[in-house]
Design a protein around this motif. Sequence first.
Motif, PDB file in Angstrom:
ATOM      1  N   LEU A 104     -10.519 -54.130  -5.477  1.00 26.72           N
ATOM      2  CA  LEU A 104      -9.727 -54.887  -4.514  1.00 26.72           C
ATOM      3  C   LEU A 104      -8.231 -54.618  -4.680  1.00 26.72           C
ATOM      4  O   LEU A 104      -7.499 -54.458  -3.704  1.00 26.72           O
ATOM      5  N   ILE A 105      -7.775 -54.543  -5.937  1.00 27.69           N
ATOM      6  CA  ILE A 105      -6.364 -54.271  -6.202  1.00 27.69           C
ATOM      7  C   ILE A 105      -5.992 -52.872  -5.722  1.00 27.69           C
ATOM      8  O   ILE A 105      -4.953 -52.666  -5.091  1.00 27.69           O
ATOM      9  N   ALA A 106      -6.847 -51.896  -6.017  1.00 27.08           N
ATOM     10  CA  ALA A 106      -6.598 -50.520  -5.571  1.00 27.08           C
ATOM     11  C   ALA A 106      -6.558 -50.442  -4.053  1.00 27.08           C
ATOM     12  O   ALA A 106      -5.714 -49.746  -3.468  1.00 27.08           O
ATOM     13  N   LEU A 107      -7.480 -51.160  -3.401  1.00 28.70           N
ATOM     14  CA  LEU A 107      -7.500 -51.193  -1.940  1.00 28.70           C
ATOM     15  C   LEU A 107      -6.232 -51.839  -1.394  1.00 28.70           C
ATOM     16  O   LEU A 107      -5.618 -51.315  -0.465  1.00 28.70           O
ATOM     17  N   PHE A 108      -5.846 -52.947  -1.978  1.00 27.95           N
ATOM     18  CA  PHE A 108      -4.654 -53.670  -1.539  1.00 27.95           C
ATOM     19  C   PHE A 108      -3.411 -52.785  -1.625  1.00 27.95           C
ATOM     20  O   PHE A 108      -2.578 -52.762  -0.726  1.00 27.95           O
ATOM     21  N   ARG A 109      -3.292 -52.046  -2.722  1.00 25.89           N
ATOM     22  CA  ARG A 109      -2.114 -51.207  -2.951  1.00 25.89           C
ATOM     23  C   ARG A 109      -2.254 -49.811  -2.315  1.00 25.89           C
ATOM     24  O   ARG A 109      -1.300 -49.036  -2.362  1.00 25.89           O
ATOM     25  N   GLU A 110      -3.431 -49.520  -1.788  1.00 37.14           N
ATOM     26  CA  GLU A 110      -3.734 -48.174  -1.311  1.00 37.14           C
ATOM     27  C   GLU A 110      -3.455 -47.165  -2.421  1.00 37.14           C
ATOM     28  O   GLU A 110      -2.919 -46.071  -2.201  1.00 37.14           O
ATOM     29  N   ASP A 111      -3.850 -47.550  -3.624  1.00 40.08           N
ATOM     30  CA  ASP A 111      -3.582 -46.774  -4.832  1.00 40.08           C
ATOM     31  C   ASP A 111      -4.846 -46.053  -5.272  1.00 40.08           C
ATOM     32  O   ASP A 111      -5.403 -46.314  -6.336  1.00 40.08           O
ATOM     33  N   GLU A 189      -8.333 -56.724   7.002  1.00 44.02           N
ATOM     34  CA  GLU A 189      -8.601 -58.153   6.836  1.00 44.02           C
ATOM     35  C   GLU A 189      -8.834 -58.499   5.364  1.00 44.02           C
ATOM     36  O   GLU A 189      -8.390 -59.547   4.884  1.00 44.02           O
ATOM     37  N   ILE A 190      -9.525 -57.615   4.643  1.00 47.63           N
ATOM     38  CA  ILE A 190      -9.752 -57.840   3.211  1.00 47.63           C
ATOM     39  C   ILE A 190      -8.420 -57.862   2.468  1.00 47.63           C
ATOM     40  O   ILE A 190      -8.182 -58.729   1.616  1.00 47.63           O
ATOM     41  N   LYS A 191      -7.540 -56.923   2.789  1.00 49.86           N
ATOM     42  CA  LYS A 191      -6.232 -56.870   2.125  1.00 49.86           C
ATOM     43  C   LYS A 191      -5.406 -58.120   2.415  1.00 49.86           C
ATOM     44  O   LYS A 191      -4.634 -58.572   1.587  1.00 49.86           O
ATOM     45  N   ARG A 192      -5.590 -58.688   3.597  1.00 46.66           N
ATOM     46  CA  ARG A 192      -4.869 -59.905   3.946  1.00 46.66           C
ATOM     47  C   ARG A 192      -5.436 -61.144   3.260  1.00 46.66           C
ATOM     48  O   ARG A 192      -4.782 -62.182   3.204  1.00 46.66           O
ATOM     49  N   ALA A 193      -6.651 -61.011   2.737  1.00 49.04           N
ATOM     50  CA  ALA A 193      -7.317 -62.155   2.117  1.00 49.04           C
ATOM     51  C   ALA A 193      -6.982 -62.309   0.638  1.00 49.04           C
ATOM     52  O   ALA A 193      -7.369 -63.298   0.011  1.00 49.04           O
ATOM     53  N   ILE A 194      -6.290 -61.314   0.062  1.00 46.59           N
ATOM     54  CA  ILE A 194      -5.950 -61.364  -1.361  1.00 46.59           C
ATOM     55  C   ILE A 194      -4.460 -61.181  -1.556  1.00 46.59           C
ATOM     56  O   ILE A 194      -3.719 -60.837  -0.628  1.00 46.59           O
TER      57      ILE A 194
END
Length: 208
Positions: A104-111, A189-194
Amino acid sequence: MDELLIALVDEAITLDRRTKEDKKRLDEIKAQLTAQATTVMDNRNLKYYQIFGHTGRFNVSFKEKFEIDRYSVLKAILGDLAEGKISKKEDVKYDAEPKFKAALIALFREDYSQAISISTVLEKLGLEKAAIKAVAKKLKGDYISDKKLLESVGAQGDLEEELDAIRQYKNWEAVNRFFAGLSDEQLTEIKRAIFVEDGIAVGLDYEK
């Protein structure tokens, strides 16, 4: 007996003063090392950095603060996956399993990236095919443990680029494992949820 007690009190005060002075100096040194390390990390876009001394090393890493703001969104999109990987705390906070949280963190940061495979990285380091297969299974995407592993098979130097490529590929594997097949809208939407916020973790590594 009174003289002994007086001496013990005086010794305790001396040790307490010395401890406070030593802690103050240690904090000052850590602050200086952290400032130097984070400057290099910002310039090179690194997540981890080490400063070496003669008897050990000072480790600095970005530490993410992770929060789930809208569990209902994750549950609606991910269904059973969210229910199985996320637990609800009594104070109405959610905590995800470590591997799922990392994804989730990697997805959020696009890392994350599959541009350079782990086998390619290991080949460029000069490892034989048998060693590549063995080492690849043990890599975790963690700077410190991965660096020790690479050094154990003969890799030399700071290995910053190689370790970053390994980390990004391991992140891609995690993101692909949990979120493959989702649409761009669902991923957004997932990135907006965290929520993820950077912090700094430091530590000394030496023989006890």
